[in-house]
Motif scaffolding. Sequence first.
Motif, PDB file in Angstrom:
ATOM      1  N   ASP A  33       0.389   7.489  -2.494  1.00 29.73           N
ATOM      2  CA  ASP A  33      -0.331   6.170  -2.034  1.00 29.73           C
ATOM      3  C   ASP A  33      -1.184   6.411  -0.948  1.00 29.73           C
ATOM      4  O   ASP A  33      -0.656   6.924  -0.024  1.00 29.73           O
ATOM      5  CB  ASP A  33       0.963   5.215  -1.801  1.00 29.73           C
ATOM      6  CG  ASP A  33       0.656   3.851  -2.050  1.00 29.73           C
ATOM      7  OD1 ASP A  33      -0.573   3.443  -2.000  1.00 29.73           O
ATOM      8  OD2 ASP A  33       1.641   2.971  -2.159  1.00 29.73           O
ATOM      9  N   CYS A  41      -2.416  -0.936  -4.718  1.00 28.20           N
ATOM     10  CA  CYS A  41      -1.376  -0.268  -5.490  1.00 28.20           C
ATOM     11  C   CYS A  41      -1.121  -0.602  -6.888  1.00 28.20           C
ATOM     12  O   CYS A  41      -1.229  -0.041  -7.928  1.00 28.20           O
ATOM     13  CB  CYS A  41      -0.119  -0.461  -4.785  1.00 28.20           C
ATOM     14  SG  CYS A  41      -0.372   0.461  -2.944  1.00 28.20           S
ATOM     15  N   ASN A  96      -2.141  -6.859  -5.631  1.00 29.91           N
ATOM     16  CA  ASN A  96      -0.752  -6.419  -5.334  1.00 29.91           C
ATOM     17  C   ASN A  96       0.310  -7.262  -5.928  1.00 29.91           C
ATOM     18  O   ASN A  96       0.103  -8.597  -5.633  1.00 29.91           O
ATOM     19  CB  ASN A  96      -0.503  -5.945  -3.948  1.00 29.91           C
ATOM     20  CG  ASN A  96      -1.113  -4.582  -3.893  1.00 29.91           C
ATOM     21  OD1 ASN A  96      -1.390  -3.850  -4.620  1.00 29.91           O
ATOM     22  ND2 ASN A  96      -1.409  -4.220  -2.560  1.00 29.91           N
ATOM     23  N   THR A 120       8.817  -2.220  -3.995  1.00 32.89           N
ATOM     24  CA  THR A 120       7.686  -1.513  -2.857  1.00 32.89           C
ATOM     25  C   THR A 120       8.355  -1.845  -1.689  1.00 32.89           C
ATOM     26  O   THR A 120       8.891  -3.101  -1.312  1.00 32.89           O
ATOM     27  CB  THR A 120       6.462  -2.441  -3.073  1.00 32.89           C
ATOM     28  OG1 THR A 120       5.695  -1.978  -1.982  1.00 32.89           O
ATOM     29  CG2 THR A 120       6.517  -3.915  -2.874  1.00 32.89           C
ATOM     30  N   HIS A 122       0.824   6.270   2.870  1.00 28.76           N
ATOM     31  CA  HIS A 122       0.691   4.718   3.050  1.00 28.76           C
ATOM     32  C   HIS A 122       1.210   4.584   4.567  1.00 28.76           C
ATOM     33  O   HIS A 122       2.248   5.249   4.924  1.00 28.76           O
ATOM     34  CB  HIS A 122       1.478   4.167   1.695  1.00 28.76           C
ATOM     35  CG  HIS A 122       1.234   2.612   1.828  1.00 28.76           C
ATOM     36  ND1 HIS A 122       1.638   1.740   2.776  1.00 28.76           N
ATOM     37  CD2 HIS A 122       0.385   1.950   1.040  1.00 28.76           C
ATOM     38  CE1 HIS A 122       1.339   0.577   2.303  1.00 28.76           C
ATOM     39  NE2 HIS A 122       0.645   0.714   1.342  1.00 28.76           N
ATOM     40  N   ASP A 182      -3.488   6.247  -5.915  1.00 28.52           N
ATOM     41  CA  ASP A 182      -3.798   5.015  -6.422  1.00 28.52           C
ATOM     42  C   ASP A 182      -5.022   4.477  -5.592  1.00 28.52           C
ATOM     43  O   ASP A 182      -5.688   3.436  -6.218  1.00 28.52           O
ATOM     44  CB  ASP A 182      -2.686   3.808  -6.233  1.00 28.52           C
ATOM     45  CG  ASP A 182      -1.828   3.930  -4.831  1.00 28.52           C
ATOM     46  OD1 ASP A 182      -2.457   4.733  -4.085  1.00 28.52           O
ATOM     47  OD2 ASP A 182      -0.855   3.194  -4.794  1.00 28.52           O
TER      48      ASP A 182
END
Length: 486
Positions: A43, A83, A104, A176, A237, A324
């Motif tokens: 990510d 994402c 998202n 998430t 991330h 992503d």
Amino acid sequence: MIYQTTKSCLLIFVILICFSCKQKTSGVEVVEQKPNLLFIFADQYRQASLGFLKEDPVHTPNIDQLAEEGVFFSEAVANNPLCSPYRAMLITGRYSLSTGVVENCNSQRTEFGNYLKKDEICISDVLVNNGYSAGYVGKWHLDGPEPTPPDVKRVWDTWCPPDRRHGFSFWYAYGTHNRHNAPYYWSTNAKEDEKTYIKKWSAEHEADVIMDYLDNNENQRKAEEPFALFWSINPPHTPFTQVPERYKKRYEGLDYKDVLNRPNVQFTDNHELKRGDKGVEKRLNQAKDYFASVNGVDDQIGRVIQKLKEKGLYENTIIVFSADHGEMLGSQGLMHKNVWFKEAYRIPLIVHYPKKIKPKTEDLLISVPDYMPTLLGLMNLKTEIPDAVEGVDYSNLFFDKEVNRPKKQLYFGGKSFASKGDARGFRTKDYTYAVVKGEHNEKFHYLYHDAKDPCQMTNIWGENPELDKKMETELAELLNSMNDPW
């Protein structure tokens, strides 16, 4: 004499038997072993953080090895660099407007259909229907939490029930969260209130889980079937600081200005300062931690590769590494993603399968919806590509066969629900063009001559009216071809 004759006859008889067996064997159709698939995506991992490119100051020997032995797609982009939209495009082979996942997933967008639908035919569905055991590890972020009104704090994470997992029979995932050092997961048979909490860096723990999956001591997969395993790694991330100290040591004694070496980084006068603690200058000093996370992700991928080799699975496993979206890290005075600038838009894409494909760098303008049909083509499942897929099967290029090469890659910046304004654009080999709509429908144009200005330092919109008109016309044609009402 009799002995010699008998010996000679016996020798001729053995030769005839062997020849006869060989003839019969050659008539038997040999069924080729199906390849396994390990699709890894990290990510917020930008293309510049591939070590072999010598751009960011990172150490990625394992990913570099995959690129050296595989096909590196040098022009890969995240068409909608967020994402959830990327994940939906990846798994369905369809663009954001078609999947409905344009932003998202969270509770304030669920009522607008911003989640992966049950009736989508995903790559996992296709593979399971063709004899694969499918598994998913890590961040999912494709389900819509229960809707909440705009004046209530939005909910991001949610449990994915088994009937929404699209064929993944092994499940070790979460919706998430950004708890890199203390993650939690739902396992295959866990109910909504049965999370597993872990005190370990998420990428390292997930590598442990995958290595157990490959050992298969607890029957995580059907041993007689090939596997298709998707591994979504949350680092690098945010929060960047949540990374083990051993990976930070590489940058001891360096200032963040030492590691941010791109000429388009702005250390002052940044666009996001009005956002307070989320502003660019408040985050730039974490750049070293971002790069440390990249190094750590590579380390964990290396552990999994070593396990594949130990289990004798390496040669027959297609390994894909992607992301992503990227990360701006101060370039253009911005942080994070969801913009058309190359730090956010360009992503890694490496396909490693030395058993069948020769190493090379491929400059195809590939888009995320192309991944699904291209992989299915590589896995000898061309006829199983669903009719609804909008991406193109480019698997012939792995074998140096001609393909119809695209001239553009769509940029889609969707802000259709929770905020006003959105953006569209495209990229060619020479140019990046984007149009942003403001809150009152006013338009702002951005045009960069990437071939001459690779760091996109100068917006040339307005300098050449003929070129401007050409870009506007081509964007309109592209959007009309996709039935985009924008």
